[in-house]
Design a protein around this motif. Structure first.
Motif, PDB file in Angstrom:
ATOM      1  N   ARG A 191     -37.374 -12.804 -59.883  1.00  0.00           N
ATOM      2  CA  ARG A 191     -36.084 -12.614 -59.494  1.00  0.00           C
ATOM      3  C   ARG A 191     -35.850 -12.743 -58.061  1.00  0.00           C
ATOM      4  O   ARG A 191     -36.518 -13.241 -57.649  1.00  0.00           O
ATOM      5  CB  ARG A 191     -35.684 -10.978 -59.775  1.00  0.00           C
ATOM      6  N   SER A 192     -34.583 -12.178 -57.534  1.00  0.00           N
ATOM      7  CA  SER A 192     -34.321 -12.484 -55.996  1.00  0.00           C
ATOM      8  C   SER A 192     -35.555 -11.640 -55.052  1.00  0.00           C
ATOM      9  O   SER A 192     -35.789 -10.674 -55.597  1.00  0.00           O
ATOM     10  CB  SER A 192     -32.984 -12.011 -55.555  1.00  0.00           C
ATOM     11  N   GLY A 193     -35.544 -12.038 -53.993  1.00  0.00           N
ATOM     12  CA  GLY A 193     -36.365 -11.471 -52.840  1.00  0.00           C
ATOM     13  C   GLY A 193     -36.255  -9.999 -52.831  1.00  0.00           C
ATOM     14  O   GLY A 193     -37.393  -9.277 -52.612  1.00  0.00           O
ATOM     15  N   GLU A 194     -35.030  -9.466 -53.033  1.00  0.00           N
ATOM     16  CA  GLU A 194     -34.823  -8.091 -52.657  1.00  0.00           C
ATOM     17  C   GLU A 194     -35.687  -7.036 -53.777  1.00  0.00           C
ATOM     18  O   GLU A 194     -35.810  -6.079 -53.631  1.00  0.00           O
ATOM     19  CB  GLU A 194     -33.567  -7.791 -52.878  1.00  0.00           C
ATOM     20  N   TRP A 195     -36.014  -7.917 -54.927  1.00  0.00           N
ATOM     21  CA  TRP A 195     -36.744  -7.051 -55.915  1.00  0.00           C
ATOM     22  C   TRP A 195     -38.165  -6.542 -55.323  1.00  0.00           C
ATOM     23  O   TRP A 195     -38.829  -5.973 -56.015  1.00  0.00           O
ATOM     24  CB  TRP A 195     -36.770  -8.013 -57.263  1.00  0.00           C
ATOM     25  N   PHE A 196     -38.545  -7.267 -54.473  1.00  0.00           N
ATOM     26  CA  PHE A 196     -39.980  -6.659 -53.767  1.00  0.00           C
ATOM     27  C   PHE A 196     -39.895  -5.453 -53.274  1.00  0.00           C
ATOM     28  O   PHE A 196     -40.567  -4.645 -53.684  1.00  0.00           O
ATOM     29  CB  PHE A 196     -40.305  -7.680 -52.624  1.00  0.00           C
TER      30      PHE A 196
END
Length: 298
Positions: A267-272
């Protein structure tokens, strides 16, 4: 599209695991059953001890390393473990016993270090010793290393780029009549232990992976409802489905299974940030309040 790629990766991983280990749906139980006769009781017990010592969010990676050791031992023979080494390297048996990091693998756990070692040795046995090492973070193909003496145009040289990873460099004559080399990226390949490590980790997923001798079962530990509410609500707002998250998170096992289904890495980087919070919850980390604050601030 990204989630389609994730499913493609799992399909390929299951195919490789099936070919290497004969296991359609790999689990910790089936892996350890195969490891015991190949590595012997003492090494298996020590490998299990090292895996048990890892955090639950690292357990899958440790077991994937064990899968590499299983395939590598079958390929190189049990003598690989006890064979004396030069260059100040101990025998692998000493490493599995002491778990002391050695160069050049000091950033890895003991099991990952042994997996990298056996993957490289299997690659050397299959394709010969590499003449150089290259970093594939750069895809420049030309003249990435100094040529050894005596090479001829058209000759293919084996080059190392990762644990168990090899590709060919083709010697060529440049317009100024000097010899150079071009990396042949189509020749990129991995040894079987390296393939086993990647494929087992992807096919088996994060877990839960229960291991022999665990009492109490760490996956049955209850998780705090306040943290659960924050993480589930964030995931729903950012595209996860209720089916992926599961009906409820009451135990660590519930959370681990949900992390696996959510496919956060695709998914998008914010999911880290969500992963950091969820992993702190699983591992009962003191950083959990700070991870939740970071998530809320993001």
């Amino acid at each position: 599209m990204r989630q389609a790629h994730a499913e493609d990766a799992r399909t390929e991983a299951r195919r490789i695991v099936r070919n290497l280990l004969g296991d359609e749906r790999p689990t910790a139980e089936t892996l350890m059953a195969e490891v015991r006769p190949a590595l012997g009781e003492e090494r298996t017990a020590r490998a299990l001890e090292l895996a048990l010592g890892a955090s639950l969010t690292r357990r899958s990676a440790e077991l994937a390393a064990v899968a590499a050791l299983l395939v590598g031992t079958r390929e190189l023979g049990e003598q690989w473990w006890s064979r004396p080494r030069g260059d100040k390297l101990p025998a692998p048996d000493e490493v599995v016993r002491t778990a002391v990091a050695i160069e050049p693998w000091t950033d890895l756990t003991a099991l990952e270090m042994l997996a990298a070692w056996i993957a490289d040795d299997a690659a050397d046995q299959m394709w010969g010793r590499p003449v150089a090492e290259v970093d594939l973070n750069s895809w420049q193909a030309e003249d990435r290393f100094e040529l050894p003496p005596g090479v001829q145009p058209g000759q293919r040289l084996v080059v190392h780029f990762d644990a168990g990873g090899r590709l060919d460099a083709v010697v060529t004559r440049r317009p100024d009549d000097e010899l150079g080399s071009n990396l042949d990226f189509h020749s990129l390949r991995y040894s079987r232990p390296a393939e086993a490590q990647w494929s087992w980790g992807v096919a088996a997923g994060l877990g839960p992976h229960r291991l022999p001798g665990e009492d109490p079962d760490p996956y049955t530990r209850e998780v705090p409802s306040a943290a659960v509410g924050v993480l589930r609500a964030w995931a729903l707002r950012h595209g996860a489905t209720r089916e992926q998250l599961g009906e409820r998170w009451e135990t660590v096992g519930d959370v681990v299974a949900a992390i696996e289904r959510v496919d956060w890495m695709w998914r998008s980087g914010e999911w880290f940030g969500w992963w950091r919070g969820a992993s702190a919850l699983v591992d009962d980390s003191a950083y959990l309040p700070y991870r939740l604050e970071e998530l809320a601030a993001g």
